[in-house]
Design an enzyme around this catalytic site. Structure first.
Site: not given
Ligand code: BGC
Length: 456
Positions: A169, A358
């Protein structure tokens, strides 16, 4: 058991973590200071001055955690490497920390032994503080140091890691860290954020080139938090605001990655609003468009945008929630946005390979006395997002995998340990790991390759 949500054969299932959020051991075995060590050690930045000093103590619990990943049935484990753990001063000239490199060699060896494919992320936000002292990502030299660091890691584990991610990101790195001041290094300058984003993309291109030279079969992606953006109304202005937000989060990165250079409307908009733009050469753009193998899509939420020249300089919009259902983070739940966004990206950039790198959710998880954690809301959240992903595949998106955030509760940046995203509950006082109900449910999904499994 219905099988309407069966995924294509070979679909990759995984789970993810990141170094600063789980490792702890912040100053052990020769590790150098990172910008997050510095940021958390200065009070006032993080919920209740929590730090990642110990986190989930993963550095000392490698065996137990790899066993957990294996038990989950994950085919892929996405972890990140702490740059200052392997290069305490940020540069190769400053000395390699062999113990740090050995830690990642051990992790990869154990994963492979457990039958889990490693996906290594080179940068998940913990820049060596020594480099920040010289300007961090705003200093173009950091790109060269990154290339040296990346080569070191290819030498160490490249033969056993088929999937790499350069950056997690870059939008967050650039803007949360340098404009909102919410993340390390805690700066508040929009022009710096733009400069940082350019250097991040440049470093991504360099990392790809080096990877493909040494390991032509390995694949590298970049994780973008490309949320879906909808106009708050049908007005011309709101539609333009939503497109601008798409420009800020997604097109700013995707256009140059796909060889189109930076989006002209965004360059013009920034310039007209007094943002200082970086000097970008043709050569830079060639490096950035170096052949990314897959897009890593991080999806947590979507937004509505309302044009408002009095808010949100320089973008002139207000961000509104999509729904009345909120996660513990205050993010509105909108699975449809995952579908819409995958379709939009495919329409705009062609049928590129995408992995959801993610997706996950923080809810208030409370263990029972006997250590069970019932989290039906998380299960429902994942189920609905997988349903959206499944529909996107049916409608032509080249989606290759789903990686759940996160394997375990961990240090949630400015929210410290107050937010629990894990499939595993961590009791931070004892460091005991408890499998939440979602852990068993996700294992069943992975095993069946089907998002419609129901537990008894
Ligand atoms: C990040 C993580 C974070 C998650 C929840 C993602 O954008 O890569 O590191 O814990 O969001 O906020």
């Amino acid at each position: 058991m219905a099988n309407e949500r069966r995924f294509p054969p070979g679909f990759l299932w995984g789970t993810a973590t990141a170094s600063y959020q789980i490792e702890g051991a912040w100053n052990e075995d020769g590790k150098g200071e990172s910008i997050w060590d510095r940021f958390t050690h200065n009070p006032g930045h993080v919920y209740r001055t929590h730090t990642g000093d110990v986190a989930c103590d993963h550095y000392h619990r490698l065996d137990e955690d790899v066993a957990l990943i294996k038990e989950l049935g994950a085919q892929v484990y996405s972890f990140s490497i702490s740059w200052p753990r392997v290069l305490p001063n940020g540069t190769r000239a400053g000395g390699v920390n062999t113990k740090g490199v050995d830690f990642y060699k051990r992790l990869v060896a154990k994963l492979v032994e457990a039958g889990v494919t490693p996906m290594a992320t080179l940068y998940h936000w913990d820049l060596p503080q020594a480099l920040q002292d010289r300007g961090g990502w705003a200093n173009r030299e950091t790109v060269d140091h990154f290339a040296d660091y990346v080569e070191l890691m290819y030498e160490a584990i490249g033969d056993r890691v088929p999937f790499w991610v350069s950056h997690t990101e870059p939008w967050v790195v650039a803007w949360a860290g340098n404009w909102f001041g919410r993340h390390g290094p805690g700066l508040r300058d929009f022009s710096t954020a733009v400069l940082v984003s350019h250097h991040l993309l440049l470093s991504h291109g360099r990392a790809i080139d080096l990877l493909h030279r040494s390991y032509p079969k390995s694949q590298m992606g970049i994780k973008l938090n490309t949320q879906m953006t909808y106009p708050a109304s049908d007005s011309e202005e709101d539609r333009a605001a939503a497109h601008r937000d798409y420009g800020w989060y997604t097109r700013w990165f995707m256009d140059p990655l796909c060889g189109r250079g930076y989006p002209k409307d965004m360059l013009d908009w920034y310039a007209a609003h007094g943002v200082v733009l970086p000097r970008v050469t043709e050569e830079d753009l060639t490096v950035i468009a170096n052949g990314t193998d897959f897009l890593g899509h991080s999806y947590y939420m979507s937004h509505k945008l309302r044009h408002d020249p009095n808010q949100g300089w320089p973008l002139d919009f207000e961000t509104l929630p999509m729904s009345e259902y909120f996660t513990e983070k205050g993010w509105s739940i909108w699975p449809q946005g995952l579908y819409d966004n995958l379709i939009r990206i495919t329409a705009d950039y062609g049928r590129i390979p995408i992995i959801i790198t993610e997706n996950g959710v923080a809810f208030k998880d409370i263990p029972t006395e006997s250590g069970e954690v019932h989290d039906p809301l998380r299960i429902e959240f994942i189920r609905q997002h997988l349903a959206a992903a499944h529909r996107a595949i049916a409608d032509g998106v080249d989606l290759r995998g789903y990686i759940h955030w996160s394997l375990m509760d961990n240090f949630e940046w400015q929210d410290g340990y107050s937010m629990r995203f894990g499939l595993t509950y961590i009791d931070y006082a004892t460091q005991r790991r408890f499998r939440k109900d979602s852990f068993a449910w996700y294992r069943a999904v992975v095993t069946a390759n089907d998002a419609d499994v129901r537990m008894q």
